[in-house]
Design an enzyme around this catalytic site. Structure first.
Site, short mmCIF file in Angstrom:
data_model
loop_
_atom_site.label_atom_id
_atom_site.label_comp_id
_atom_site.label_asym_id
_atom_site.label_seq_id
_atom_site.Cartn_x
_atom_site.Cartn_y
_atom_site.Cartn_z
N HIS A 1 -3.58 -5.37 1.04
CA HIS A 1 -3.37 -5.80 2.42
C HIS A 1 -3.88 -7.24 2.57
O HIS A 1 -4.77 -7.67 1.84
CB HIS A 1 -4.14 -4.91 3.40
CG HIS A 1 -3.66 -3.50 3.46
ND1 HIS A 1 -2.45 -3.14 4.00
CD2 HIS A 1 -4.25 -2.35 3.05
CE1 HIS A 1 -2.31 -1.82 3.93
NE2 HIS A 1 -3.38 -1.32 3.35
N CYS B 1 0.83 -1.20 0.00
CA CYS B 1 0.00 0.00 0.00
C CYS B 1 0.87 1.25 0.00
O CYS B 1 1.57 1.52 -0.97
CB CYS B 1 -0.98 -0.03 1.17
SG CYS B 1 -2.40 1.09 0.92
#
Length: 540
Positions: free
Chosen positions: A460, A374
């Site tokens: 994630h 991310c």
């Protein structure tokens, strides 16, 4: 014992599912763990139960199947309750962007940035999406959110036998009581009995229980029904005289003494609390399956988010995970992880100031593995265009991956499923940055890419997919020259279930479950005495 029904307390008037609020004498007293433990204990009894936290401040979040963002702690509590997580379980999520402001996520969608003063009802929003942006109306302060919070709780109580609510911080934060929607404000609005948890390992638990109660108004005190001691070491019989005296002083029983146990917990709420020096996640103490261990260093970037991504790595026998903040700490690492962050540009500056950026670039040039997740993926790109999060404009990235990142006003919230390294992968996405691939990538990697031994993705949770995690670690071990072999039988989902069962066991074996059931079914007990002096300036 399914079918729990009751009035839910002194101020409730409509028949509905039972409820309980788990408060704490301090932050980190164990509210999240106790709430999860009660949920698992009830679920094992056949009770339809749901968790609830009115307002959560956390950089660790999760995406529901409907695309709503909630705190990871509530997602894990939902897993403990064996129900699908939903935005109803965490209607207000605050994601800190620094010491003075937070992004407000309402019913799973971001609605703007608020200063602390704005959120506590003293000024308006600092910034946010344009008025034409889709989504719920933006709040003007915490008082405006109480109606939304109680409606969500009522919906859960209509559809479940019991709802176990978690408070935040301490219920005795007298400076914030007027606008409270998560502790006694919620308890009174929803007619909930309150069990106060105290961490005896810190010391002073009796004073904390008494002082917490004595600082509340008489109306608030009527909802404080019991205490629960957490993290006790030693002989409980030595504690019992103090518990008897506490009952004499307050008129309230202690409904459990939970022992101290290593390795217990659910996903932490706040990455800001991670100690930078020598922190090691709860790695499994087991010998490596192959000849070598694998050492993983996680850069402890500012505003670190979803650092729980590395828990699945730490669960592998022979994998050692630690958080670092100095370049020399990367020297013996076989893999460096750049985790998610709520401040991508700030994290990039921090990496450069610390000398970590140069150390990571040297690693990449030497073919030594680096993984960006991310915000960590965005940092690895060639440039970042950010007029949303930091408003820094165009900033040069580390240039280790051929991507250009542009921050969009609308947040991406998704639950992708795909394939990488020949294995099926599931994950979730929470980001404003949009990565545009450029020429030069050697292969795609989930939604990102790989160049040499540098990988990047927005996903994630991907490392929780067992086959993919093993395949990735084999790649890392080969690039690092380690004779490490992933264990073939490590199943992260099963390990998490075992953890939740251990929390349920704590409640079942060390709490007065009959007393807890009475509170959940029948609500606030009658006749609880007032403990002076009460809240300053209040007489009732």
């Amino acid at each position: 014992m399914s079918g729990i029904r009751g009035k839910g307390g002194t101020e409730g008037s409509v028949a509905r599912g039972g409820g309980l609020l788990v408060a704490g004498t301090t932050s980190d007293a164990g509210k999240s763990v106790v709430t999860a433990g009660i949920c698992r204990w009830l679920a094992r009894k056949g009770v339809s139960v749901a968790p609830f936290k009115a307002q959560n401040m956390s950089l660790n979040s999760f995406v529901t199947r409907e695309g709503a963002e909630i705190g990871r702690a509530q997602a894990m509590q939902a897993a403990a309750a064996r129900v699908e997580p939903s935005a109803l379980m965490n209607p207000v999520l605050l994601k800190p962007g620094g010491d003075r402001s937070s992004q407000v996520v309402l019913l799973g969608k971001p609605v703007g940035e608020l200063s602390a003063r704005g959120y506590f009802g003293r000024s308006g929003p600092v910034a946010g999406p344009p008025s034409s942006a889709a989504g719920p109306p933006r709040p003007s302060g915490r008082e405006a959110l109480l109606g939304t919070v109680t409606e969500c709780l009522e919906e859960l109580r209509r559809t479940h036998d019991a709802v176990i609510c978690e408070g935040a911080g301490s219920p005795a934060e007298i400076n914030l009581r007027r606008t409270d929607i998560v502790n006694m404000g919620l308890a009174r609005a929803a007619g909930l009995p309150v069990v106060v948890v105290g961490d005896i390992d810190r010391g002073g638990v009796f004073a904390s229980f008494f002082g917490t109660t004595a600082l509340l108004s008489a109306a608030d005190q009527r909802h404080v029904a019991a205490y629960l001691v957490n993290k006790f070491r030693g002989d409980v019989s030595l504690l019992e005289p103090g518990l008897d005296m506490l009952r004499d002083l307050t008129g309230r029983p202690t409904v459990g003494v939970l022992p101290f146990a290593h390795g217990l917990g659910i996903d932490e709420e706040d990455g800001l609390r991670v100690s930078l020096r020598g922190t090691v996640r709860e790695s499994v103490v087991a010998p490596p399956h192959g000849a070598d261990v694998l050492r993983i260093a996680v850069a402890a970037v500012p505003l670190m988010s979803n650092f729980t991504d590395v828990d699945a790595l730490a669960a592998e026998p022979g994998v050692v995970v630690r958080f670092v903040d100095r370049p020399e700490e990367l020297a013996d690492a076989d893999l460096v992880v750049l985790p998610g962050t709520r401040g991508t540009v700030r994290a990039l500056e921090w990496l450069r100031e610390r000398g970590l950026a140069d150390a990571i670039a040297r690693r990449a040039a030497q073919g030594r593995p680096v993984l960006g997740i991310c915000g960590g993926f965005q940092v690895l790109g060639e440039r970042i265009e950010d007029e949303v999060e930091s408003k820094a404009g165009t900033v040069a990235g580390l240039g280790l991956l051929p991507v250009r990142v542009r921050f969009a006003a609308e947040k991406t919230l998704a639950r992708p499923v795909g394939e990488a390294l020949g294995e099926r992968v599931e994950g979730y996405e929470i980001h404003h940055g949009v990565a545009e691939p450029l020429d030069g990538a050697e292969e795609p990697f989930l939604d990102g890419c790989r160049v040499g031994s540098v990988w990047g993705t927005h996903w994630h949770g991907s490392l929780e997919s067992d086959g993919f995690r093993r395949a990735f670690l084999r790649r890392v071990a080969a690039a690092a020259g380690r004779a490490f072999v992933p264990a073939p039988d490590t199943r992260f989902g099963e390990l998490r279930e075992e953890q939740l069962d251990r929390l349920g066991d704590l409640i079942e074996e060390h709490a007065d479950t009959d007393a807890l059931l009475r509170l959940i079914e029948k609500g606030v007990p009658e006749g609880l005495p007032f403990v002076p002096p009460g809240a300053p300036g209040e007489t009732s």
